[in-house]
Design an enzyme around this catalytic site. Structure first.
Site, mmCIF file in Angstrom:
data_model
loop_
_atom_site.group_PDB
_atom_site.id
_atom_site.type_symbol
_atom_site.label_atom_id
_atom_site.label_comp_id
_atom_site.label_asym_id
_atom_site.label_seq_id
_atom_site.Cartn_x
_atom_site.Cartn_y
_atom_site.Cartn_z
ATOM 1 N N GLY A 20 0.806 -1.218 0.000
ATOM 2 C CA GLY A 20 0.000 0.000 0.000
ATOM 3 C C GLY A 20 0.840 1.268 0.000
ATOM 4 N N ILE A 21 0.396 2.248 0.780
ATOM 5 C CA ILE A 21 1.066 3.550 0.824
ATOM 6 C C ILE A 21 2.508 3.399 1.324
ATOM 7 C CG2 ILE A 21 1.035 5.803 1.979
ATOM 8 C CD1 ILE A 21 -2.080 5.577 1.982
ATOM 9 N N ASP A 64 4.836 -7.324 14.987
ATOM 10 C CA ASP A 64 3.484 -6.798 15.185
ATOM 11 C C ASP A 64 3.618 -5.508 15.985
ATOM 12 O OD1 ASP A 64 0.895 -6.159 15.920
ATOM 13 O OD2 ASP A 64 0.306 -8.253 16.190
ATOM 14 N N TYR A 158 -11.905 5.170 14.305
ATOM 15 C CA TYR A 158 -10.838 5.472 13.346
ATOM 16 C C TYR A 158 -10.639 6.981 13.236
ATOM 17 C CZ TYR A 158 -8.128 5.584 8.991
ATOM 18 O OH TYR A 158 -7.154 5.824 8.037
ATOM 19 N N LYS A 162 -7.128 9.125 14.109
ATOM 20 C CA LYS A 162 -6.346 9.949 13.195
ATOM 21 C C LYS A 162 -6.264 11.398 13.689
ATOM 22 C CE LYS A 162 -4.922 6.831 10.337
ATOM 23 N NZ LYS A 162 -3.479 6.512 10.230
ATOM 24 N N THR A 193 -5.818 1.255 -2.086
ATOM 25 C CA THR A 193 -5.007 0.211 -1.435
ATOM 26 C C THR A 193 -5.936 -0.897 -0.932
ATOM 27 O OG1 THR A 193 -5.200 1.080 0.812
ATOM 28 C CG2 THR A 193 -3.404 1.980 -0.537
HETATM 29 P P1 NDP Z 1 -2.862 -1.211 3.881
HETATM 30 O O1 NDP Z 1 -3.898 -1.992 4.591
HETATM 31 O O2 NDP Z 1 -2.657 -1.421 2.409
HETATM 32 O O3 NDP Z 1 -1.435 -1.372 4.590
HETATM 33 C C1 NDP Z 1 -1.334 -1.250 5.974
HETATM 34 C C2 NDP Z 1 0.093 -1.540 6.373
HETATM 35 O O4 NDP Z 1 0.182 -1.478 7.803
HETATM 36 C C3 NDP Z 1 0.532 -2.923 5.953
HETATM 37 O O5 NDP Z 1 1.896 -2.895 5.556
HETATM 38 C C4 NDP Z 1 0.370 -3.731 7.235
HETATM 39 O O6 NDP Z 1 1.270 -4.830 7.240
HETATM 40 C C5 NDP Z 1 0.728 -2.693 8.297
HETATM 41 N N1 NDP Z 1 0.156 -3.028 9.593
HETATM 42 C C6 NDP Z 1 -1.158 -3.037 9.955
HETATM 43 N N2 NDP Z 1 -1.287 -3.488 11.206
HETATM 44 C C7 NDP Z 1 -0.038 -3.752 11.651
HETATM 45 C C8 NDP Z 1 0.493 -4.261 12.873
HETATM 46 N N3 NDP Z 1 -0.296 -4.584 13.916
HETATM 47 N N4 NDP Z 1 1.825 -4.422 12.977
HETATM 48 C C9 NDP Z 1 2.641 -4.113 11.947
HETATM 49 N N5 NDP Z 1 2.214 -3.639 10.774
HETATM 50 C C10 NDP Z 1 0.887 -3.469 10.627
HETATM 51 O O7 NDP Z 1 -3.233 0.307 4.180
HETATM 52 P P2 NDP Z 1 -2.828 1.679 3.487
HETATM 53 O O8 NDP Z 1 -1.545 1.559 2.760
HETATM 54 O O9 NDP Z 1 -4.020 2.185 2.793
HETATM 55 O O10 NDP Z 1 -2.657 2.574 4.793
HETATM 56 C C11 NDP Z 1 -1.428 3.067 5.261
HETATM 57 C C12 NDP Z 1 -1.725 4.201 6.239
HETATM 58 O O11 NDP Z 1 -2.437 5.235 5.563
HETATM 59 C C13 NDP Z 1 -2.582 3.802 7.425
HETATM 60 O O12 NDP Z 1 -2.137 4.461 8.579
HETATM 61 C C14 NDP Z 1 -3.971 4.305 7.031
HETATM 62 O O13 NDP Z 1 -4.783 4.537 8.151
HETATM 63 C C15 NDP Z 1 -3.600 5.566 6.306
HETATM 64 N N6 NDP Z 1 -4.615 6.086 5.397
HETATM 65 C C16 NDP Z 1 -5.036 5.343 4.333
HETATM 66 C C17 NDP Z 1 -5.995 5.854 3.469
HETATM 67 C C18 NDP Z 1 -6.498 5.098 2.291
HETATM 68 O O14 NDP Z 1 -7.468 5.588 1.656
HETATM 69 N N7 NDP Z 1 -5.929 3.955 1.913
HETATM 70 C C19 NDP Z 1 -6.562 7.193 3.695
HETATM 71 C C20 NDP Z 1 -6.040 7.883 4.822
HETATM 72 C C21 NDP Z 1 -5.087 7.342 5.637
HETATM 73 P P3 NDP Z 1 0.902 -6.300 7.820
HETATM 74 O O15 NDP Z 1 -0.587 -6.476 7.684
HETATM 75 O O16 NDP Z 1 1.713 -7.246 7.019
HETATM 76 O O17 NDP Z 1 1.355 -6.236 9.239
#
Ligand code: NDP
Length: 253
Positions: A20-21, A64, A158, A162, A193
């Protein structure tokens, strides 16, 4: 004249940097010359291949982030792996929607521990290493949801998480400005994403989300990554405590 947007030789730690991002930020940083440590619970072979293709030096630490020991362990690894830490991107996060009366403690705890407590712990762990560098940057991923209440889905926990990220950003910026540690955030709108795909495919949500976005389209992860690169680079040397919307105009409505 040096390109102030480059990150040559900088050591950057990106949480959730494996998809993702976060992965888009890792790819941008790699292209700008940074050395990377990424952390998440998992790294897919596709992400590994994409990172290998950048030619940058990088490493992955599984963990984690909800485990209270993870931030200290990961930050220590990053600082040891490349001899210091210049940039921390707090990107890992989770979303969960639902009407408040039915939103149980388990989901509340998931949101607050992932989106708020671990961000605080990563910052706390990083600051001592950053102090040694003179100039460094923390970048937190907030959200438009920290400013407004999204519709049509309810997602109070959520949104509150934020808003907490935005306030943490300003507070840390104030606390550490004199020590050369800049702290900023970005507030993305809807970005394409894994997190949002279910909503894009929901016929009740997609038209509303698009109508609420003046540009009429969703954002791409790289459109967040370029702004993150800017805020973490010397080009943003006098910017701290800012929360930059990257939202196709969502916050104008
Ligand atoms: P994704 O779900 O695509 O990716 C989330 C990432 O966070 C993954 O790499 C995941 O890895 C990691 N993650 C989640 N939980 C844990 C954990 N407990 N421990 C370690 N790693 C963790 O999300 P996005 O790329 O969309 O989001 C990235 C950020 O951007 C987030 O903070 C989200 O809230 C924010 N955001 C996203 C928006 C959107 O529209 N997509 C809009 C606004 C903000 P893994 O699961 O392998 O641990």
């Amino acid at each position: 004249m040096n390109d102030p947007f480059r990150l040559d030789g900088k050591v950057a730690l990106i949480t959730g940097g494996a998809r993702g991002i976060g992965l888009a930020i890792a790819q941008r940083f790699a292209g700008a010359g940074a050395r990377l440590v990424l952390t998440a619970r998992s790294l897919s072979p596709e992400a590994e291949a994409a990172l290998a293709q950048t030619g940058a030096e990088w490493d992955f630490v599984p963990g984690d982030a909800r485990d209270a020991q993870t931030p200290d362990r990961v930050v220590a690894f990053a600082a040891q792996r490349f001899g210091g830490l210049d940039i921390l991107v707090n990107n890992a996060g989770v979303a969960s929607h639902g009407d408040t009366p039915e939103f149980d403690d388990e989901r509340l705890e998931l949101i607050l521990s992932t989106n708020v407590a671990q961000v605080f712990r990563f910052c706390r762990a990083a600051v001592p290493h950053m102090r040694e560098r003179g100039e460094s940057a923390i970048l937190n991923i907030g959200s438009v949801s920290g400013f407004i209440a999204n519709i049509p889905q309810n997602q109070t926990a959520y949104n509150a998480s934020k808003a907490a990220v935005h306030m943490m950003t300003k507070s840390l910026a104030s606390e550490f400005a004199a020590e050369g540690i800049r702290v900023n955030a970005v507030a993305p709108g809807y970005i394409d994403t894994d997190m949002t795909r279910g909503g894009f495919e929901n016929p009740d949500w997609d038209p509303v989300w698009r109508r609420m976005t003046p540009m009429g389209r969703y954002g791409q992860p790289d459109e967040v990554a370029t702004a993150v690169q800017f805020l973490c680079s010397p080009a943003a040397a006098y910017i701290t405590g800012a929360v930059l919307p990257i939202d196709g105009g969502y916050l104008t409505r």
